[in-house]
Design an enzyme around this catalytic site. Sequence first.
Site, PDB file in Angstrom:
ATOM      1  N   ASP A   9      32.390  49.670  45.776  1.00  0.00           N
ATOM      2  CA  ASP A   9      32.072  49.567  44.357  1.00  0.00           C
ATOM      3  C   ASP A   9      31.303  50.833  43.978  1.00  0.00           C
ATOM      4  O   ASP A   9      30.708  51.494  44.844  1.00  0.00           O
ATOM      5  CB  ASP A   9      31.210  48.317  44.123  1.00  0.00           C
ATOM      6  CG  ASP A   9      30.610  48.273  42.730  1.00  0.00           C
ATOM      7  OD1 ASP A   9      31.387  48.374  41.763  1.00  0.00           O
ATOM      8  OD2 ASP A   9      29.380  48.161  42.623  1.00  0.00           O
ATOM      9  N   ASP A  11      29.099  51.560  40.476  1.00  0.00           N
ATOM     10  CA  ASP A  11      27.803  51.377  39.819  1.00  0.00           C
ATOM     11  C   ASP A  11      26.943  50.337  40.531  1.00  0.00           C
ATOM     12  O   ASP A  11      27.386  49.214  40.789  1.00  0.00           O
ATOM     13  CB  ASP A  11      28.021  50.965  38.365  1.00  0.00           C
ATOM     14  CG  ASP A  11      28.727  52.045  37.577  1.00  0.00           C
ATOM     15  OD1 ASP A  11      28.064  53.032  37.203  1.00  0.00           O
ATOM     16  OD2 ASP A  11      29.943  51.920  37.363  1.00  0.00           O
ATOM     17  N   LYS A 200      38.778  41.993  42.101  1.00  0.00           N
ATOM     18  CA  LYS A 200      38.735  43.100  43.054  1.00  0.00           C
ATOM     19  C   LYS A 200      39.320  42.679  44.404  1.00  0.00           C
ATOM     20  O   LYS A 200      40.081  43.419  45.026  1.00  0.00           O
ATOM     21  CB  LYS A 200      37.293  43.574  43.240  1.00  0.00           C
ATOM     22  CG  LYS A 200      36.696  44.284  42.034  1.00  0.00           C
ATOM     23  CD  LYS A 200      35.300  44.815  42.348  1.00  0.00           C
ATOM     24  CE  LYS A 200      34.730  45.620  41.202  1.00  0.00           C
ATOM     25  NZ  LYS A 200      33.432  46.236  41.521  1.00  0.00           N
TER      26      LYS A 200
END
Length: 272
Positions: A9, A11, A200
């Site tokens: 990931d 952020d 995801k």
Amino acid sequence: MSYRVIALDLDGTLLTPTKTILPESLEALARAQQAGVKVLIVTGRHHCAIHPFYQALQLDTPAICCNGTYLYDYQAKKVLAADPLQENQAQQVLTMLEEEHIHGLLYADDAMFYQTATGHVTRTLNWAASLPEAQRPLFVQVPDLQQAARDAQAIWKFALSHPDTRALQQFARRTEAELGLACEWSWHDQVDIAQAGNSKGKRLAQWVESQGFSMQEVLAFGDNYNDLSMLEQVGLGVAMGNADDAIKARAAEVTGTNLEPGIAEIIRREVL
């Protein structure tokens, strides 16, 4: 376990609060790639907002964007697989947003569209302005998001932010109940709306299997609720120290915050 894929990931995970990558992470990920490990970005971001990080990591893999809505090939500059929102779904979301007086970003095609410059938009525009022109994401202010949705070829998601978190929570529950869409939290004050079934974890699993690997051969890092679908499916899912306690409880391991070299330390231990 021999890990063949590292899924990251951005952020709150790979990126520091100032949107930079720690040198320790860059070094460890470069060494992992030299050892033949595939490094994959798995993010809630639009592909146009990933360029500086993709280039810094010197990747050759596609990126999973907008919480699994689509897989984007940077080399060919094309979408490889996608499950976007339909226009009628987007129009329904926009009608509800207007009713609730909540502003949203529309992620579509190769740009992000906004009607009102909220704090989230302003912060992102300031970040974009700090980048070299070739790396800047495309933000477009439009007089009417409904028209922008009609003009779009593919609608990836909506990103909603609001100072009243309870209002966002209520809106997300209403959207799921009335429209059957997926609502995932990517920040404490941001909820993303996408096609039901997208995540995801689902898109990552599809790509991993297409490469002849298994999810047990994946090492993944994340910090928020939209990361759980991948953290809970892979061989080793690692939550960042800055994640909510609920995320940490469901991850196999917890490392340092995104200001500490925890990602590099785990890569060195597990991969190198």
